[in-house]
Design a protein around this motif. Structure first.
Motif, mmCIF file in Angstrom:
data_model
loop_
_atom_site.group_PDB
_atom_site.id
_atom_site.type_symbol
_atom_site.label_atom_id
_atom_site.label_comp_id
_atom_site.label_asym_id
_atom_site.label_seq_id
_atom_site.Cartn_x
_atom_site.Cartn_y
_atom_site.Cartn_z
ATOM 1 N N TRP A 227 0.840 -1.199 0.000
ATOM 2 C CA TRP A 227 0.000 0.000 0.000
ATOM 3 C C TRP A 227 0.878 1.252 0.000
ATOM 4 O O TRP A 227 0.660 2.179 -0.788
ATOM 5 C CB TRP A 227 -0.919 -0.006 1.218
ATOM 6 N N ALA A 228 1.876 1.292 0.879
ATOM 7 C CA ALA A 228 2.759 2.454 0.961
ATOM 8 C C ALA A 228 3.519 2.673 -0.348
ATOM 9 O O ALA A 228 3.750 3.823 -0.762
ATOM 10 C CB ALA A 228 3.732 2.291 2.129
ATOM 11 N N LEU A 229 3.899 1.580 -1.013
ATOM 12 C CA LEU A 229 4.561 1.707 -2.317
ATOM 13 C C LEU A 229 3.626 2.336 -3.344
ATOM 14 O O LEU A 229 4.061 3.126 -4.188
ATOM 15 C CB LEU A 229 5.039 0.340 -2.811
ATOM 16 N N GLY A 230 2.343 1.983 -3.281
ATOM 17 C CA GLY A 230 1.361 2.613 -4.169
ATOM 18 C C GLY A 230 1.277 4.108 -3.911
ATOM 19 O O GLY A 230 1.235 4.920 -4.851
ATOM 20 N N CYS A 231 1.255 4.485 -2.631
ATOM 21 C CA CYS A 231 1.239 5.913 -2.266
ATOM 22 C C CYS A 231 2.510 6.603 -2.739
ATOM 23 O O CYS A 231 2.481 7.740 -3.226
ATOM 24 C CB CYS A 231 1.099 6.066 -0.750
ATOM 25 N N LEU A 232 3.633 5.910 -2.607
ATOM 26 C CA LEU A 232 4.923 6.474 -3.003
ATOM 27 C C LEU A 232 5.005 6.649 -4.517
ATOM 28 O O LEU A 232 5.462 7.691 -5.009
ATOM 29 C CB LEU A 232 6.057 5.582 -2.510
ATOM 30 N N LEU A 233 4.560 5.646 -5.266
ATOM 31 C CA LEU A 233 4.574 5.742 -6.725
ATOM 32 C C LEU A 233 3.688 6.899 -7.187
ATOM 33 O O LEU A 233 4.051 7.647 -8.099
ATOM 34 C CB LEU A 233 4.109 4.426 -7.339
#
Length: 307
Positions: A227-233
């Motif tokens: 989830w955090a990677l999605g936010c980061l991307l």
């Protein structure tokens, strides 16, 4: 990454100008580069190899909880030592001063964070190749953590915790928030303890829905990093957050909008959508994410390239 605010718990003179030994290293402490409530990061110079610079993290451990976080950070950094996308820990020391303990971590010096780079670009968005180059570096570090046994979740992936190394690679830092305690919380007293940990050691704008509402009784594991990677991307692509971090319902429902501009290909926008699924079961794991973009990642526990 450390917040830039007054450091309230250090000696008035700090460590600036002092020459100290940390492990086998002899270093001279230069100027402060970042400060926080209980920690301070200095630029330091190697007194033997004078061209070599380090980041020296000084942490004052006023209680066992903070000491435990420091020991966890040291342990994880040692475990991931040698990975090109993880900030290198060169030496460390824990000093017992009676009422408090102080920790010194000598780390690879990186002069920029991703948030600094994003903030300095104005309206100059990255092209697709640049987006994927940055994102691949962080995903490679996460892959190394998630493929360990047991998997290690970082739990505080964000732009502030990605640093640009002198070798041009993006590197993950700040491992005090990591966890291998992957579980579904059923008892109210357990929920209360976990909610306090989540509040202290995760960042609202990157916090997964299952961490916002433990009464959903969803498994909290390394999928919080997806989830955090999605936010980061999303942040890398559009220079803003998918969620403001304050709207709990917006995050619980996975309610966000992908901007029309800049116009990225479906490989990027589909990956954002896949990673920002409200249910962790619907998100890809890090291996599936690599397959979606046809990336080989380095597996630290196997020592081989996996696809």
């Amino acid at each position: 990454m450390w917040r830039f605010k007054p450091f309230m718990h250090k000696e008035p003179a700090g460590l600036e100008g002092r020459s100290i030994d940390v492990g086998t290293l002899k270093i001279q402490v230069k100027n402060v580069i970042a400060e926080g409530g209980f920690s301070c990061v200095y630029l330091a110079r190697d007194l033997v190899h004078t061209s070599k610079q380090y980041a020296l993290k000084h942490i004052i451990c006023n209680d066992e909880e903070l000491l435990e976080l420091v020991m966890k950070e040291i342990s994880v950094m040692k475990l991931l030592r040698g990975h090109p996308n993880v900030v290198t820990l060169y030496a460390h020391a824990i000093m017992d001063l009676g009422r408090t303990k102080e920790a010194l971590l000598v780390m690879e010096y990186c002069d920029k964070s991703l948030v600094t780079v994003l903030d300095s670009r104005g309206a100059g968005f990255f092209d697709e190749k640049q987006v994927l180059a940055i994102f691949r570096d962080v995903c490679t570090a996460v892959f190394a953590m998630h493929t360990l046994s047991p998997p290690i979740a970082h739990r505080d992936l964000k732009a502030e915790n990605l640093l640009l190394g002198p070798d041009g690679l993006w590197k993950l830092c700040d491992f005090g928030s990591t966890s291998t305690n992957h579980k579904r919380f059923e008892k109210p007293e357990e929920m209360g303890i976990e909610e306090d940990i989540i509040r202290k050691h995760t960042t609202p704008a990157y916090r997964a829905p299952e961490m916002w509402d433990l009464f959903r009784r969803e498994l909290i594991n390394e999928k919080v990093d997806i989830w955090a990677l999605g936010c980061l991307l999303f942040r890398i692509c559009y220079f803003k957050s998918a969620f403001d971090g304050e709207s709990k319902l917006q995050i619980l429902n996975g309610n966000y909008r992908i901007p029309e501009l800049p116009n990225y290909g479906s490989s990027i926008t589909d990956l954002i959508r896949d990673m920002l699924q409200a249910s962790p079961d619907d998100r890809p794991d890090i291996t599936q994410a690599s397959a979606l973009l046809d990336w080989p990642f380095i597996s630290m526990n196997l020592g081989v390239v996996s696809c």
